[in-house]
Enzyme design. Structure first.
Site, PDB file in Angstrom:
ATOM      1  CG  ASN A   1      -8.812  -0.946  12.002  1.00  0.00           C
ATOM      2  OD1 ASN A   1      -8.073  -1.605  11.604  1.00  0.00           O
ATOM      3  ND2 ASN A   1      -9.311   0.296  11.593  1.00  0.00           N
TER       4      ASN A   1
ATOM      5  CD  GLU B   1      -8.680   1.348   7.810  1.00  0.00           C
ATOM      6  OE1 GLU B   1      -8.642   0.412   8.622  1.00  0.00           O
ATOM      7  OE2 GLU B   1      -8.180   2.388   8.106  1.00  0.00           O
TER       8      GLU B   1
ATOM      9  CG  HIS C   1      -5.754  -1.720   8.871  1.00  0.00           C
ATOM     10  ND1 HIS C   1      -6.074  -0.760   9.569  1.00  0.00           N
ATOM     11  CD2 HIS C   1      -4.624  -2.073   9.032  1.00  0.00           C
ATOM     12  CE1 HIS C   1      -4.643  -0.162   9.630  1.00  0.00           C
ATOM     13  NE2 HIS C   1      -4.014  -1.164   9.533  1.00  0.00           N
TER      14      HIS C   1
ATOM     15  CG  ASP D   1      -0.398  -0.321   2.580  1.00  0.00           C
ATOM     16  OD1 ASP D   1       0.831  -0.423   2.509  1.00  0.00           O
ATOM     17  OD2 ASP D   1      -1.171  -0.622   3.464  1.00  0.00           O
TER      18      ASP D   1
HETATM   19  C1  GLP Z   1      -0.532   0.503   8.659  1.00  0.00           C
HETATM   20  C2  GLP Z   1      -0.218  -0.335   7.277  1.00  0.00           C
HETATM   21  C3  GLP Z   1      -0.448  -1.532   7.504  1.00  0.00           C
HETATM   22  C4  GLP Z   1       0.240  -2.190   8.644  1.00  0.00           C
HETATM   23  C5  GLP Z   1      -0.781  -1.743   9.911  1.00  0.00           C
HETATM   24  C6  GLP Z   1       0.014  -1.926  11.242  1.00  0.00           C
HETATM   25  O1  GLP Z   1      -1.348   1.508   8.426  1.00  0.00           O
HETATM   26  N1  GLP Z   1      -0.904   0.228   6.158  1.00  0.00           N
HETATM   27  O2  GLP Z   1       0.205  -2.183   6.433  1.00  0.00           O
HETATM   28  O3  GLP Z   1       0.220  -3.628   8.645  1.00  0.00           O
HETATM   29  O4  GLP Z   1      -1.125  -0.321   9.535  1.00  0.00           O
HETATM   30  O5  GLP Z   1       0.831  -0.964  11.462  1.00  0.00           O
HETATM   31  P1  GLP Z   1       2.110  -1.094  12.642  1.00  0.00           P
HETATM   32  O6  GLP Z   1       2.914  -2.335  12.021  1.00  0.00           O
HETATM   33  O7  GLP Z   1       2.850   0.217  12.717  1.00  0.00           O
HETATM   34  O8  GLP Z   1       1.410  -1.519  13.686  1.00  0.00           O
END
Ligand code: GLP
Length: 242
Positions: free
Chosen positions: A137, A144, A139, A68
């Protein structure tokens, strides 16, 4: 089938994850690797850099696809995922930058571009191993929780909770983009093998929900992984027990 691995701490989790990536690259030097951003895989990337520098792990034929990217910030912006990936991994290994792909948040014709991204993954033979984090959440990538989930790569709105969670990287919450481009659930599910990483207490509630889930629901996008035949979830004690 979901295989659960619980490691003592973040360092061990990162090493175990990096070793699984190493094994796959050694089996297939032309591996197509799906990459995630966020804090979670940072330790794994650090270990992959060490494996490259100290143990000769060769990325020269590896192809990568990132999950992403934000819409509305330039590639050069320090908070873009383009910048992040160079900074945290690509600049430190012998990967051919022509073999690294990250969704373009600035594409002129986003709809067409999204289709092209999925097509490109297919043309490269599909993702052999996809690394995933998980949002608080539920995702995965930027898919989402919602009434519906996208199958292919799409432009999506971010939820308040994600904007808030990601605001830690920005000067203020107003600077966090509200839109992103993300591989869809279908794009992710097509990967031959998936590794999902989660560490820390903050992830414990969503991990608990995921591990007890017996039904898939779009309200918990990660539950879609219950349909995949080869998922390994690597947790640290904190994410597992809270
Ligand atoms: C982000 C990314 C995801 C990631 C998630 C968790 O917004 N778009 O690909 O896996 O949220 O992030 P983190 O690893 O910083 O907790």
């Amino acid at each position: 089938m979901m295989k659960i691995v619980v490691e003592k701490n973040y360092e061990d989790l990162s090493k175990v994850a990096a070793n699984l990536v190493r094994e796959e690259i050694e089996k297939n030097p032309k591996l197509v690797l799906g990459l995630a951003t966020g804090s979670t895989p940072e330790g794994m990337y650090k270990e992959l850099i060490r494996l490259h520098k100290e143990e000769g792990l060769d990325f020269s034929k590896v192809t990568t696809f990132n999950l992403d990217e934000y819409v509305g910030i330039e590639e050069e912006h320090p908070n873009s995922y383009h910048y992040f990936m160079k900074d945290i991994l690509f600049n430190h290994i012998n990967i051919d930058m022509n073999n690294t792909f990250i969704p373009d948040g600035q594409a002129e014709n986003p709809e067409e571009y999204c289709k092209k991204y999925d097509k490109l993954i297919e043309e490269k033979g599909g993702i052999d191993l996809q690394i995933l984090g998980i949002g608080e959440n539920g995702h995965i990538a930027f898919n989402e929780p919602d009434e519906e989930l996208n199958v292919g790569t799409s432009i999506v709105g971010l939820t308040e909770s994600t904007i808030e969670a990601n605001s830690r990287f920005f000067d203020s919450i107003d600077e966090v983009p509200k839109t992103a481009i993300t591989m869809g659930i279908g794009s992710i599910m097509k990967a031959k093998k998936i590794i999902l990483l989660a560490n820390g207490k903050k992830k414990a509630p969503v991990i608990k929900e995921l591990l007890k889930a017996e039904k898939i629901t779009t309200k918990l996008p990660a539950s879609m992984l219950l349909l995949h035949h080869d998922v390994t979830i690597i947790l640290d004690e904190e994410a597992y027990r809270g």
